[in-house]
Each structure stands twice: as C-alpha cells, then as structure tokens.
Design a protein around this motif. Structure first.
Motif, mmCIF file in Angstrom:
data_model
loop_
_atom_site.group_PDB
_atom_site.id
_atom_site.type_symbol
_atom_site.label_atom_id
_atom_site.label_comp_id
_atom_site.label_asym_id
_atom_site.label_seq_id
_atom_site.Cartn_x
_atom_site.Cartn_y
_atom_site.Cartn_z
ATOM 1 N N ALA A 59 0.824 -1.206 0.000
ATOM 2 C CA ALA A 59 0.000 0.000 0.000
ATOM 3 C C ALA A 59 0.863 1.262 0.000
ATOM 4 C CB ALA A 59 -0.937 0.002 1.201
ATOM 5 N N TRP A 60 1.968 1.205 0.724
ATOM 6 C CA TRP A 60 2.864 2.361 0.749
ATOM 7 C C TRP A 60 3.463 2.628 -0.637
ATOM 8 C CZ3 TRP A 60 4.036 6.665 2.911
ATOM 9 C CH2 TRP A 60 5.272 7.277 2.678
ATOM 10 N N PHE A 61 3.910 1.554 -1.307
ATOM 11 C CA PHE A 61 4.420 1.732 -2.662
ATOM 12 C C PHE A 61 3.307 2.210 -3.605
ATOM 13 C CE2 PHE A 61 8.001 -0.963 -1.276
ATOM 14 C CZ PHE A 61 9.050 -0.226 -1.796
ATOM 15 N N GLY A 62 2.089 1.665 -3.416
ATOM 16 C CA GLY A 62 0.961 2.107 -4.225
ATOM 17 C C GLY A 62 0.646 3.575 -4.002
ATOM 18 N N TYR A 63 0.734 4.020 -2.755
ATOM 19 C CA TYR A 63 0.507 5.430 -2.411
ATOM 20 C C TYR A 63 1.534 6.321 -3.094
ATOM 21 C CZ TYR A 63 0.815 9.655 0.444
ATOM 22 O OH TYR A 63 0.893 10.961 0.861
ATOM 23 N N ARG A 64 2.811 5.930 -2.999
ATOM 24 C CA ARG A 64 3.864 6.727 -3.622
ATOM 25 C C ARG A 64 3.694 6.767 -5.142
ATOM 26 N NH1 ARG A 64 8.583 7.401 -0.676
ATOM 27 N NH2 ARG A 64 9.203 8.671 -2.497
ATOM 28 N N LEU A 65 3.316 5.626 -5.720
ATOM 29 C CA LEU A 65 3.124 5.551 -7.163
ATOM 30 C C LEU A 65 1.963 6.433 -7.605
ATOM 31 C CD1 LEU A 65 3.852 4.251 -9.885
ATOM 32 C CD2 LEU A 65 2.340 2.357 -9.291
ATOM 33 N N SER A 66 0.849 6.399 -6.837
ATOM 34 C CA SER A 66 -0.309 7.222 -7.182
ATOM 35 C C SER A 66 0.025 8.706 -7.107
ATOM 36 C CB SER A 66 -1.484 6.901 -6.251
ATOM 37 O OG SER A 66 -1.934 5.582 -6.445
ATOM 38 N N ARG A 67 0.748 9.089 -6.063
ATOM 39 C CA ARG A 67 1.140 10.496 -5.920
ATOM 40 C C ARG A 67 2.014 10.931 -7.090
ATOM 41 N NH1 ARG A 67 -0.862 13.901 -1.932
ATOM 42 N NH2 ARG A 67 1.210 14.820 -1.680
ATOM 43 N N ARG A 68 2.953 10.058 -7.467
ATOM 44 C CA ARG A 68 3.851 10.397 -8.569
ATOM 45 C C ARG A 68 3.095 10.492 -9.890
ATOM 46 N NH1 ARG A 68 8.313 6.074 -9.664
ATOM 47 N NH2 ARG A 68 6.590 5.143 -10.834
#
Length: 238
Positions: A164-173
């Motif tokens: 989820a953390w990687f998904g969050y960072r990816l979505s923000r980017r």
C-alpha cells in the motif's frame, strides 16, 4: 462452484509436494496471478487510454474555455472529442471488472459449508496455522495476535502495508505527472472531484480492511491482486 472447487483442489494436489498443508493457499495465489495475466492486455489498453486522455487535456481545456457558459454543450463536445480520437473514458475500469466474477466465486467457495450437496473439503486447507475459510476475528479468538493463526495475519498485514505504501507513492507520482483537469480550483467540471483526487492515493490501504474481514482465501486473492496491480502500474505508467 463445484467445477471451481475441483479446479482449486486439483491444483492444490499438484502443489502439495512443494507447499504441504499450504498447497491450497499457493493454488489461490497462482490462480489470482493467472486471472491478472489474462487481464493484462486490458491493463495495457487502459494505460494507453490514460496517456491518450492526458494528451487530450489541452484540447479539453480549450473546449472548457469556449463553452464555459454552456455545460451541456461542453459535455457533448468532450464526448465527441473522445469519440473522434477513439479514447474511452471507461477503459481504466475494465481490468477491475474482469476480476470481480473470479473474486466472488472464490469468496463464496470459502464461505460455504457445502458445495454440490457435499461437505466443502477446501475449508480444511490452511495457510500455515490459519484455516483458509477463517477470518482475523477467528484467529484472535484462537490464540490471539501472536498465536499460530494470528501471526499469519500479522504477516499479511505487513505485506499489505508495504504494498500500500508503494501504491501510495506511485499514485502520488502519477497524479503529479498527469494532473486531473478541473480537480479543484476554479472551473471544477465535476463537483467533488478535488476531494476524490486527494483521497485516491490512500485507496491501497483499504486492503488492510479486506484482509481483516474476509475469509483468508479471499484475502489472499485481494493481497495478490493488489500487489500485481502496484507492480503493473509501476511498469506501465513509468
């Protein structure tokens, strides 16, 4: 349901020499990966569609300025533009829709005591100490957080949090590189879009809730599918 149960059971039998009592759990992971692989062409099409929609944004912005006083004409013009450029606004939904039938069948398969009038033998399968038909509440009542079954869920929660953390960072980017027009500020075309845009990067963390409340087998499907989605998005939207 009987056919699906037979497929899962046979796949678990094939994997049993490698995974022992967790063979059915491994079968669910492989089944999920197979479903996602089948949907990968749709995901690629969705990625191309997203990039095409981003490329159209300057023209849509011009239409928005041109028809600022006529929302109906603006909507018609935007739809005509998408049709002309062969870009579907709904293409991003197709990969998720493909997964729903498989997920619901799996959910009911591990929530049913009987299948085809017979006892559901799949409920006897486990992931280490946790039964695939059980839930987190059952694990808490049988040994607590640090019991055998509880530790399985602790591991799943840890995996989900990292994904989820990687998904969050990816979505923000992704959203920073491809901002949604009209999401906040003056001239917002869709009411509430700004709020949805701000919340969207946190959606991956909802998987924590599904792991807690669903049968473990369904939770494994969701965790595997979510992990696949994050990796796939990282590759397709790079």
């Amino acid at each position: 349901m009987s056919v699906f149960a037979s497929v899962v059971g046979q796949l678990a039998d094939l994997l049993q020499p490698l995974f022992g009592l967790s063979a059915a759990a491994a079968a669910i992971v492989l089944f999920t990966a197979f479903v996602r692989l089948l949907g990968h062409p749709l995901s690629r099409a969705a990625a191309r569609g997203q990039k095409a929609r981003v490329a159209l944004q300057p023209r849509i912005a011009e239409l928005r300025r041109k028809h600022a006083r006529n929302p109906e004409k603006l909507q018609k013009a935007v739809l005509e533009l998408h049709t002309e450029e062969k870009v579907s606004p709904l293409s991003g939904c197709l990969p998720s829709l493909l997964q729903l039938p498989a997920f619901f069948v799996l959910y009911h398969l591990f929530s049913s005591e009987t299948i085809g009038g017979r006892a559901n033998e799949l409920l006897a399968h486990r992931l280490f100490e946790a039964p695939l038909g059980g839930r987190w509440a059952d694990a808490l009542g049988d040994g607590g957080v640090f019991g055998g079954a509880g530790l399985v869920y602790v591991g799943l929660f840890a995996v989900v949090t990292v994904v989820a953390w990687f998904g969050y960072r990816l979505s923000r980017r992704t959203m920073a590189a491809q901002p949604v027009p009209g999401a906040g500020g003056e001239g917002e075309q869709v009411p509430g879009l700004a709020a949805v845009t701000r919340v969207m990067p946190f959606m991956s963390f909802l998987t924590l809730v599904t792991v807690a409340v669903m049968p473990l087998a369904a939770a494994l499907y969701v965790v595997t599918s979510t992990t696949w989605s994050v990796v796939e998005r990282a590759v397709l939207y790079r």
